[in-house]
Every structure is written in structure tokens, then in C-alpha cells.
Design a protein around this motif. Structure first.
Motif, short mmCIF file in Angstrom:
data_model
loop_
_atom_site.label_atom_id
_atom_site.label_comp_id
_atom_site.label_asym_id
_atom_site.label_seq_id
_atom_site.Cartn_x
_atom_site.Cartn_y
_atom_site.Cartn_z
N PRO A 194 4.36 -3.35 1.30
CA PRO A 194 3.08 -4.24 1.44
C PRO A 194 3.49 -5.69 1.84
N PHE A 195 4.63 -6.18 1.87
CA PHE A 195 5.00 -7.76 2.22
C PHE A 195 4.69 -7.97 3.64
N GLY A 196 4.06 -8.82 4.03
CA GLY A 196 3.80 -9.40 5.16
C GLY A 196 2.18 -8.75 5.56
N TYR A 197 1.71 -8.02 4.79
CA TYR A 197 0.37 -7.43 4.83
C TYR A 197 -0.63 -7.79 3.76
N ILE A 198 -0.05 -7.68 2.65
CA ILE A 198 -0.85 -8.20 1.27
C ILE A 198 -0.12 -9.42 0.69
N LYS A 199 -0.72 -10.53 0.32
CA LYS A 199 -0.18 -11.57 -0.29
C LYS A 199 -0.04 -11.31 -1.58
N ASP A 200 1.16 -11.48 -2.49
CA ASP A 200 1.30 -11.16 -3.93
C ASP A 200 0.79 -9.87 -4.22
N PRO A 201 1.48 -8.76 -3.66
CA PRO A 201 1.11 -7.49 -3.59
C PRO A 201 1.60 -6.83 -5.00
N GLN A 202 2.45 -7.34 -5.87
CA GLN A 202 2.59 -6.93 -7.08
C GLN A 202 1.40 -7.24 -8.12
N TYR A 203 0.91 -8.55 -7.83
CA TYR A 203 -0.13 -8.95 -8.80
C TYR A 203 -1.38 -8.21 -8.21
N VAL A 204 -1.33 -8.14 -6.96
CA VAL A 204 -2.91 -7.21 -6.52
C VAL A 204 -2.83 -5.83 -6.95
N GLY A 205 -1.74 -5.33 -6.94
CA GLY A 205 -1.63 -4.04 -7.59
C GLY A 205 -1.91 -3.88 -8.94
N SER A 206 -1.65 -4.68 -9.82
CA SER A 206 -1.78 -4.84 -11.33
C SER A 206 -3.40 -5.19 -11.53
#
Length: 164
Positions: free
Chosen positions: A109-121
Motif C-alpha cells: 500500500p506504500f505510494g497509494y495510502i499515506k501511513d498505511p499501518q495507521y490507516v489499517g489500525s
């Protein structure tokens, strides 16, 4: 708001703040020949367990979950899994701050979603809104937003030097 539950939910964030802002102190504390990211992971998992216990203490579980639970929780956990898969333990647990060379990743998800781990959480937390009072979910999300802001201002000059 249950004070004990609120403290439990916020418990990891001072630890993360300290490690992010004082990485050399953590590297020194871990000692020579020890992996500071691995030790951070152990401590973080324990703190995460305390967060879940705190959240559970104010929850009212029911079955089946609402329709929005599955896509939010599923995609949120997929993002978390994918970040860990791509970055590994050192990349996920502040290895770059502890002096580990972490290769730059551009795959989804890098390059598509900023801060993907936090977004997922955050998505996973929002999925639980039918069981957990909003104020506790909001408190946890505010902790994540604080960390997103803190981590967005990384100064390479403040990175730790590995112990030799």
C-alpha cells in the motif's frame, strides 16, 4: 469515561513518543548485540494486549457484527499485515530510528495510502464501533493521529548510532 480504560488505551503512546524522540537512549538501554526493534516489538505487544483488555472492559459484544464490520476490519488488517510483510520487524518497529538501514518500499500500500499501518489500525478500530463506545475508539485514534504527526517530521540527524 472509565479512567482506567482510558489510561490503558493511551498507555503505548508515551512509550512510542520516547522511542521516536530519544532512539539512542533505547539503543543504549537494549545493549550491545541486542536488536532494539525486536525488544520494542516485545514491549509493544505487551502494551497492545493491555490496550485490548482496556477496550474489552468497556465493550458490549453482540453477534452478528454489523455489515460494515467485515470490510473495515478485513481491509484494515490486510493493510497491517501487508506493511509488516513489506517492512519486516525492523521496518515496522522503528529500525530506521535505531540505526538500521531499511530499504525504501514502493509496493502497495506504500505510494497509494499515506501511513498505511495507521490507516489499517484506524479502520479496524472503526469496525468495532457497534461494540465499543465512540469515546474510547476516538481516544485510540487520536493517539494514532498524534503518532502520524510526530513521525512525519523525522530528522535523520537524530537517528541512533548502533552500538559496536
Amino acid at each position: 469515561m472509565g479512567l482506567v480504560a482510558a489510561i490503558g488505551i493511551l498507555l503505548p503512546f508515551p512509550f512510542y513518543y520516547w522511542l521516536w524522540t530519544q532512539p539512542q537512549t533505547w539503543v543504549n538501554l537494549c545493549g550491545k548485540g541486542k536488536d532494539p526493534s525486536k525488544i520494542m516489538a516485545y514491549v509493544s505487544h505487551f502494551l497492545k494486549l493491555l490496550q485490548f483488555i482496556s477496550l474489552y472492559s468497556v465493550s458490549s459484544l453482540s453477534w452478528p457484527p454489523p455489515f460494515y464490520f467485515y470490510p473495515l476490519f478485513g481491509f484494515g488488517q490486510f493493510l497491517n499485515f501487508r506493511v509488516y510483510q513489506l517492512l519486516g520487524e525492523s521496518g515496522t518497529y522503528y529500525g530506521v530510528r535505531f540505526g538500521t538501514n531499511i530499504p525504501w518500499v514502493t509496493e502497495f500500500p506504500f505510494g497509494y495510502i499515506k501511513d498505511p499501518q495507521y490507516v489499517g489500525s484506524i479502520l479496524s478500530l472503526l469496525a468495532c464501533l457497534s461494540w465499543v463506545p465512540f469515546r474510547y475508539i476516538l481516544l485510540w485514534i487520536l493517539g494514532y493521529l498524534f503518532m502520524i504527526r510526530l513521525e512525519s517530521k523525522e530528522d535523520p540527524a537524530t537517528r541512533a548510532k548502533p552500538l559496536s
